[in-house]
Design an enzyme around this catalytic site. Structure first.
Site, PDB file in Angstrom:
ATOM      1  N   TYR A 140      23.822  41.925  32.214  1.00  0.00           N
ATOM      2  CA  TYR A 140      24.864  42.624  31.454  1.00  0.00           C
ATOM      3  C   TYR A 140      25.101  41.841  30.165  1.00  0.00           C
ATOM      4  O   TYR A 140      25.659  40.753  30.191  1.00  0.00           O
ATOM      5  CB  TYR A 140      26.135  42.727  32.300  1.00  0.00           C
ATOM      6  CG  TYR A 140      27.268  43.571  31.727  1.00  0.00           C
ATOM      7  CD1 TYR A 140      27.191  44.179  30.476  1.00  0.00           C
ATOM      8  CD2 TYR A 140      28.426  43.772  32.468  1.00  0.00           C
ATOM      9  CE1 TYR A 140      28.230  44.957  29.992  1.00  0.00           C
ATOM     10  CE2 TYR A 140      29.477  44.550  31.984  1.00  0.00           C
ATOM     11  CZ  TYR A 140      29.374  45.130  30.743  1.00  0.00           C
ATOM     12  OH  TYR A 140      30.415  45.890  30.249  1.00  0.00           O
ATOM     13  N   LYS A 168      21.683  45.873  30.690  1.00  0.00           N
ATOM     14  CA  LYS A 168      22.682  46.825  30.176  1.00  0.00           C
ATOM     15  C   LYS A 168      23.193  46.205  28.897  1.00  0.00           C
ATOM     16  O   LYS A 168      23.763  45.111  28.904  1.00  0.00           O
ATOM     17  CB  LYS A 168      23.810  46.967  31.196  1.00  0.00           C
ATOM     18  CG  LYS A 168      25.106  47.525  30.673  1.00  0.00           C
ATOM     19  CD  LYS A 168      26.027  47.802  31.835  1.00  0.00           C
ATOM     20  CE  LYS A 168      27.506  47.771  31.486  1.00  0.00           C
ATOM     21  NZ  LYS A 168      27.874  48.642  30.399  1.00  0.00           N
TER      22      LYS A 168
HETATM   23  C1  LIG Z   1      32.522  47.000  24.881  1.00  0.00           C
HETATM   24  C2  LIG Z   1      32.714  47.971  25.989  1.00  0.00           C
HETATM   25  O1  LIG Z   1      33.677  47.888  26.713  1.00  0.00           O
HETATM   26  N1  LIG Z   1      31.785  48.900  26.147  1.00  0.00           N
HETATM   27  C3  LIG Z   1      31.845  49.914  27.158  1.00  0.00           C
HETATM   28  C4  LIG Z   1      31.752  51.274  26.548  1.00  0.00           C
HETATM   29  O2  LIG Z   1      31.761  52.240  27.553  1.00  0.00           O
HETATM   30  C5  LIG Z   1      32.938  51.496  25.624  1.00  0.00           C
HETATM   31  O3  LIG Z   1      34.119  51.504  26.358  1.00  0.00           O
HETATM   32  C6  LIG Z   1      32.809  52.793  24.877  1.00  0.00           C
HETATM   33  O4  LIG Z   1      31.601  52.824  24.193  1.00  0.00           O
HETATM   34  C7  LIG Z   1      33.986  53.011  23.910  1.00  0.00           C
HETATM   35  O5  LIG Z   1      33.907  52.129  22.830  1.00  0.00           O
HETATM   36  C8  LIG Z   1      30.738  49.752  28.148  1.00  0.00           C
HETATM   37  O6  LIG Z   1      29.567  49.338  27.532  1.00  0.00           O
HETATM   38  C9  LIG Z   1      31.197  48.778  29.200  1.00  0.00           C
HETATM   39  C10 LIG Z   1      30.908  49.233  30.544  1.00  0.00           C
HETATM   40  O7  LIG Z   1      30.107  50.096  30.729  1.00  0.00           O
HETATM   41  C11 LIG Z   1      31.629  48.648  31.656  1.00  0.00           C
HETATM   42  O8  LIG Z   1      32.686  49.145  31.949  1.00  0.00           O
HETATM   43  O9  LIG Z   1      31.160  47.687  32.240  1.00  0.00           O
END
Ligand SMILES: CC(=O)N[C@@H]([C@@H](O)[C@H](O)[C@H](O)CO)[C@@H](O)CC(=O)C(=O)O
Length: 303
Positions: A140, A168
């Site tokens: 991750y 990821k």
């Molecule tokens: C930096 C961050 O938190 N990125 C999120 C995105 O889903 C993010 O919330 C979304 O792109 C909105 O900016 C995901 O990559 C994280 C994720 O999948 C997780 O919950 O582990």
């Protein structure tokens, strides 16, 4: 070639939200309901205990309860990836072993948090987790929260192992995503993290995506994926723009997860509020949440 079946990790994987009761305790019942909802929608998988899942705000026993609930409810239908990243390697190993015991399909971890770590430390941390189970492992990479910049050379070294099946990548550079894909090789998965760039990530080499905002609009991400797979790029772009308009509004609230959870509650899925220091939606913002929910439902009805 990896000895693991990689296709099951492709497609739309929901970074599942934390699930609490009214007192703020982890609620396995709510986790089951939420997991069931996503299985019924037809997504590919769940990523449990990551950023959206507030794993870092929970004790190891709370994280275990949530994972068990998700695997028991949907583990035969969906791919369940357990995020086991924690402040210490010891705790991550405990969580990884538990994930294997209860039947998760893979484990994944950020570098250990809080300390500024050398690449050697992060490598040893990940390796200890990898060696603790027979499950496949997904790196991750989320440098904006961990402060750790994964180098291509460390990625290549990790990817050379059969068990390390993918990364990821939540960093926002699609160039980096493409570079990781090229470095990891064809049998190494790259999973898009920034939901705003799902289509861009897929276009440049991602095999699928794991995202937090998918949780309030999985149908729309499945639609982008469908259009992309069918080569309908104009249509895919239209849906990505729609999703981005929604994400922009979600991010305008003091807490993204607070807004997402409030939306699910309006739809009858009460999974509690985010845990402090993450904020719930203020009463004065509820009108805006209701309007946004209506907008999302309107778009979902068009799929
Ligand atoms: C930096 C961050 O938190 N990125 C999120 C995105 O889903 C993010 O919330 C979304 O792109 C909105 O900016 C995901 O990559 C994280 C994720 O999948 C997780 O919950 O582990």
């Amino acid at each position: 070639m990896k000895s693991y079946h990689l296709d099951r990790f492709k497609g739309i994987t929901i970074a599942m939200y934390s699930c609490y009761d009214e007192q703020g305790n982890v609620s396995p019942e709510a986790a089951r309901r939420l997991a069931r909802h996503y299985a019924d929608v037809g997504v590919s998988g769940l990523y449990v205990g990551g950023s959206s899942g507030e794993g870092m705000l929970q004790s190891a026993s709370e994280r275990k309860l949530t994972l068990e609930a998700a695997v028991q409810e949907v583990g035969r239908e969906l791919t369940v990836i357990a995020h086991v990243g924690a402040p210490s390697t010891r705790e991550s190993i405990e969580l990884a072993k538990h994930a294997e015991e209860v039947g998760a399909h893979a484990v994944s971890a950020v570098p250990a948090i809080y300390y500024r770590l050398s690449p050697q430390s992060v490598e040893r941390h990940w390796q200890a987790i990898i060696d603790s189970t027979s499950l496949p492992f997904i790196i991750y990479h989320i440098p904006q929260t961990t402060g750790f910049q994964l180098s291509k050379s460390l990625l290549v070294k990790m990817a050379a192992q059969d068990k390390v099946i993918g990364v990821k990548i939540s960093a926002e550079s699609t160039f980096e995503l493409q570079q990781f894909k090229a470095a990891g090789g064809d049998d190494f998965l790259v999973l898009n993290g920034p939901d705003e760039q799902y289509l861009a990530g897929r276009s440049i080499g991602a095999d699928g995506g794991i995202g937090g905002t998918y949780g309030v609009m999985p149908e729309l991400f499945m639609q982008i994926e469908r259009c992309f797979a069918e080569g309908k790029l104009e249509e895919a772009r239209k849906w990505q723009f729609t999703v981005n308009e929604i994400i922009t509004e979600l991010l305008s609230f003091p807490s993204l997860y607070g807004a997402c959870k409030a939306i699910l509650k309006l739809r009858g899925l009460d999974i509690g509020e985010p845990r402090m220091p993450l904020l719930p939606v203020a009463e004065t913002d509820m009108e805006r949440v209701r309007a946004l929910n209506e907008k999302i439902l309107h778009y979902i009805a068009q799929v």
